[in-house]
Enzyme design. Sequence first.
Site, mmCIF file in Angstrom:
data_model
loop_
_atom_site.group_PDB
_atom_site.id
_atom_site.type_symbol
_atom_site.label_atom_id
_atom_site.label_comp_id
_atom_site.label_asym_id
_atom_site.label_seq_id
_atom_site.Cartn_x
_atom_site.Cartn_y
_atom_site.Cartn_z
ATOM 1 N N ARG A 1 -17.741 -9.135 25.662
ATOM 2 C CA ARG A 1 -17.821 -7.890 24.878
ATOM 3 C C ARG A 1 -18.368 -8.148 23.479
ATOM 4 N NH1 ARG A 1 -13.994 -5.839 21.373
ATOM 5 N NH2 ARG A 1 -14.200 -3.623 20.889
ATOM 6 N N ASN B 1 -14.405 0.111 15.323
ATOM 7 C CA ASN B 1 -14.931 0.625 16.607
ATOM 8 C C ASN B 1 -13.812 1.299 17.409
ATOM 9 O OD1 ASN B 1 -14.075 -1.344 19.055
ATOM 10 N ND2 ASN B 1 -14.284 -2.570 17.191
ATOM 11 N N HIS B 2 -12.559 0.998 17.102
ATOM 12 C CA HIS B 2 -11.468 1.595 17.874
ATOM 13 C C HIS B 2 -11.228 3.065 17.516
ATOM 14 C CE1 HIS B 2 -10.709 -2.092 19.963
ATOM 15 N NE2 HIS B 2 -10.800 -2.722 18.806
ATOM 16 N N TYR C 1 -3.630 2.576 16.381
ATOM 17 C CA TYR C 1 -4.440 1.914 15.352
ATOM 18 C C TYR C 1 -5.789 2.636 15.198
ATOM 19 C CZ TYR C 1 -7.825 -1.579 13.694
ATOM 20 O OH TYR C 1 -8.850 -2.225 13.033
ATOM 21 N N GLY D 1 -4.025 -3.165 5.616
ATOM 22 C CA GLY D 1 -3.336 -2.339 6.603
ATOM 23 C C GLY D 1 -3.126 -3.085 7.904
ATOM 24 N N PHE E 1 -9.488 -2.694 2.790
ATOM 25 C CA PHE E 1 -9.385 -3.545 3.984
ATOM 26 C C PHE E 1 -7.936 -3.811 4.366
ATOM 27 C CE2 PHE E 1 -13.572 -5.254 5.327
ATOM 28 C CZ PHE E 1 -14.360 -4.484 4.481
ATOM 29 N N LEU F 1 0.824 -1.217 0.000
ATOM 30 C CA LEU F 1 0.000 0.000 0.000
ATOM 31 C C LEU F 1 0.852 1.258 0.000
ATOM 32 C CD1 LEU F 1 -2.714 -1.134 2.557
ATOM 33 C CD2 LEU F 1 -3.163 -0.410 0.199
HETATM 34 P P1 NAI Z 1 -5.909 -8.832 8.680
HETATM 35 O O1 NAI Z 1 -4.745 -8.357 9.476
HETATM 36 O O2 NAI Z 1 -6.207 -10.287 8.682
HETATM 37 O O3 NAI Z 1 -5.774 -8.336 7.168
HETATM 38 C C1 NAI Z 1 -5.136 -7.137 6.802
HETATM 39 C C2 NAI Z 1 -4.353 -7.402 5.536
HETATM 40 O O4 NAI Z 1 -3.701 -6.188 5.166
HETATM 41 C C3 NAI Z 1 -3.255 -8.469 5.689
HETATM 42 O O5 NAI Z 1 -3.441 -9.509 4.748
HETATM 43 C C4 NAI Z 1 -1.958 -7.721 5.444
HETATM 44 O O6 NAI Z 1 -0.980 -8.471 4.760
HETATM 45 C C5 NAI Z 1 -2.439 -6.540 4.613
HETATM 46 N N1 NAI Z 1 -1.505 -5.415 4.729
HETATM 47 C C6 NAI Z 1 -0.985 -4.881 5.846
HETATM 48 N N2 NAI Z 1 -0.124 -3.913 5.532
HETATM 49 C C7 NAI Z 1 -0.082 -3.840 4.188
HETATM 50 C C8 NAI Z 1 0.642 -3.051 3.270
HETATM 51 N N3 NAI Z 1 1.520 -2.105 3.677
HETATM 52 N N4 NAI Z 1 0.435 -3.241 1.967
HETATM 53 C C9 NAI Z 1 -0.426 -4.186 1.532
HETATM 54 N N5 NAI Z 1 -1.145 -4.977 2.342
HETATM 55 C C10 NAI Z 1 -0.971 -4.801 3.672
HETATM 56 O O7 NAI Z 1 -7.167 -8.007 9.234
HETATM 57 P P2 NAI Z 1 -8.717 -8.325 9.051
HETATM 58 O O8 NAI Z 1 -9.223 -8.840 10.332
HETATM 59 O O9 NAI Z 1 -8.963 -9.055 7.806
HETATM 60 O O10 NAI Z 1 -9.293 -6.844 8.902
HETATM 61 C C11 NAI Z 1 -9.441 -6.247 7.633
HETATM 62 C C12 NAI Z 1 -9.693 -4.754 7.831
HETATM 63 O O11 NAI Z 1 -10.862 -4.576 8.640
HETATM 64 C C13 NAI Z 1 -8.555 -4.052 8.544
HETATM 65 O O12 NAI Z 1 -8.389 -2.766 7.965
HETATM 66 C C14 NAI Z 1 -9.042 -3.917 9.963
HETATM 67 O O13 NAI Z 1 -8.497 -2.787 10.606
HETATM 68 C C15 NAI Z 1 -10.553 -3.774 9.750
HETATM 69 N N6 NAI Z 1 -11.312 -4.218 10.905
HETATM 70 C C16 NAI Z 1 -11.398 -5.565 11.204
HETATM 71 C C17 NAI Z 1 -12.137 -5.989 12.296
HETATM 72 C C18 NAI Z 1 -12.310 -7.434 12.623
HETATM 73 O O14 NAI Z 1 -13.025 -7.731 13.590
HETATM 74 N N7 NAI Z 1 -11.710 -8.380 11.884
HETATM 75 C C19 NAI Z 1 -12.794 -5.014 13.188
HETATM 76 C C20 NAI Z 1 -12.617 -3.646 12.789
HETATM 77 C C21 NAI Z 1 -11.922 -3.278 11.681
HETATM 78 C C1 15L Z 2 -10.548 -4.378 15.347
HETATM 79 O O1 15L Z 2 -10.496 -3.260 14.840
HETATM 80 C C2 15L Z 2 -9.575 -5.428 14.983
HETATM 81 O O2 15L Z 2 -9.210 -5.372 13.626
HETATM 82 C C3 15L Z 2 -10.054 -6.830 15.316
HETATM 83 O O3 15L Z 2 -8.935 -7.718 15.274
HETATM 84 C C4 15L Z 2 -10.713 -6.872 16.681
HETATM 85 O O4 15L Z 2 -9.757 -6.552 17.674
HETATM 86 C C5 15L Z 2 -11.858 -5.875 16.731
HETATM 87 O O5 15L Z 2 -11.413 -4.577 16.359
HETATM 88 C C6 15L Z 2 -12.538 -5.785 18.101
HETATM 89 O O6 15L Z 2 -12.642 -4.687 18.651
HETATM 90 O O7 15L Z 2 -12.979 -6.832 18.591
#
Ligand code: NAI
Ligand code: 15L
Length: 277
Positions: free
Chosen positions: A179, A117-118, A141, A79, A77, A58
């Site tokens: 939670r 939510n953070h 974050y 990061g 998505f 990115l």
């Molecule tokens: P994840 O950590 O599994 O996926 C994030 C992906 O971004 C990874 O595959 C990683 O390799 C890629 N990434 C990181 N830095 C990068 C870079 N510099 N260039 C290219 N790719 C990069 O996270 P998840 O759980 O799939 O979450 C996806 C999105 O949703 C994130 O932005 C996260 O903050 C957001 N989110 C997720 C929640 C959850 O409960 N899973 C809750 C709130 C937000």
């Molecule tokens: C997030 O933003 C994170 O990406 C996920 O891993 C969880 O920690 C989620 O919030 C949460 O608040 O449960």
Amino acid sequence: MSAETVPQKPVLLTGASGALGRVLTRALGEQGWTLRLTDRVPFPDPLPEGARFQLADLEDGPAILRLAEGCGTILHFGGISVEHPFETVIGPNIRGLYHAYEAARRERARMIFASSNHAVGFHTRSEILDDTCSLAPDGYYGLSKAYGELMGGLYRDKHGVESVFLRIGSCFPEPTDARMLATWLSFADLSRLITRATLAPNLGPAGSVVIWAASNNSRMTWWRHDGRAVIGWAPQDSADSYAAALEGKTSGNPVVERYQGGGFTAIDYSRRDTGAA
Ligand code: NAI
Ligand code: 15L
């Protein structure tokens, strides 16, 4: 395939190799969408028909611009997805976000931003938040997610870029603690949300909406009023059936239990008390 179920232009998905990226790739691929997938690590699953994957960081602006060429929607998505030191977060989540918004501006694409939510995690659990509530990030974050929503406001006001800001609660296969009885978002509700956010013909007069992205959990008393009616989304799943198993599964840490952001609020917490009265 009808125009109402499949976007007319390709959809770019960043963070495709991550947990939610893989869920969305499968779900949207099954719906026949043309997907451009990207991540800095390889995509671990078989690619659906109509999808192609390209490795990119990115932080590589020209690469992100190239990937977005011809796309009508960017699902951002990618990061850092949990709390980390400032220096770890800033590249992927601030510079990377800027590259994604520049691509949206260039393509006149809609941005669907995985906020969190953070971004508001330092509101207490006794508060009821509307989508207009103050940002209250609970770490570096969460701060990057708050910045993302503000950047979306800038690109809307200055360049007319539409944004759907998804304040995602906890999107996992199932809730795993007390939670999450409030914050859980099922994978199916997430996929339906992304479908609606992409296909909604417009985002109303404001040009952007915030969505509290949680399932239909009866313990979700913290969040109300958002843009779901504008995009036509209603969550169908619920964490309620897990209540008996998880109700007592709390942390025992008064800071964690006081604030909506839970465990993230207590990381590197150096106040001597448990928070503002
Ligand atoms: P994840 O950590 O599994 O996926 C994030 C992906 O971004 C990874 O595959 C990683 O390799 C890629 N990434 C990181 N830095 C990068 C870079 N510099 N260039 C290219 N790719 C990069 O996270 P998840 O759980 O799939 O979450 C996806 C999105 O949703 C994130 O932005 C996260 O903050 C957001 N989110 C997720 C929640 C959850 O409960 N899973 C809750 C709130 C937000
Ligand atoms: C997030 O933003 C994170 O990406 C996920 O891993 C969880 O920690 C989620 O919030 C949460 O608040 O449960």
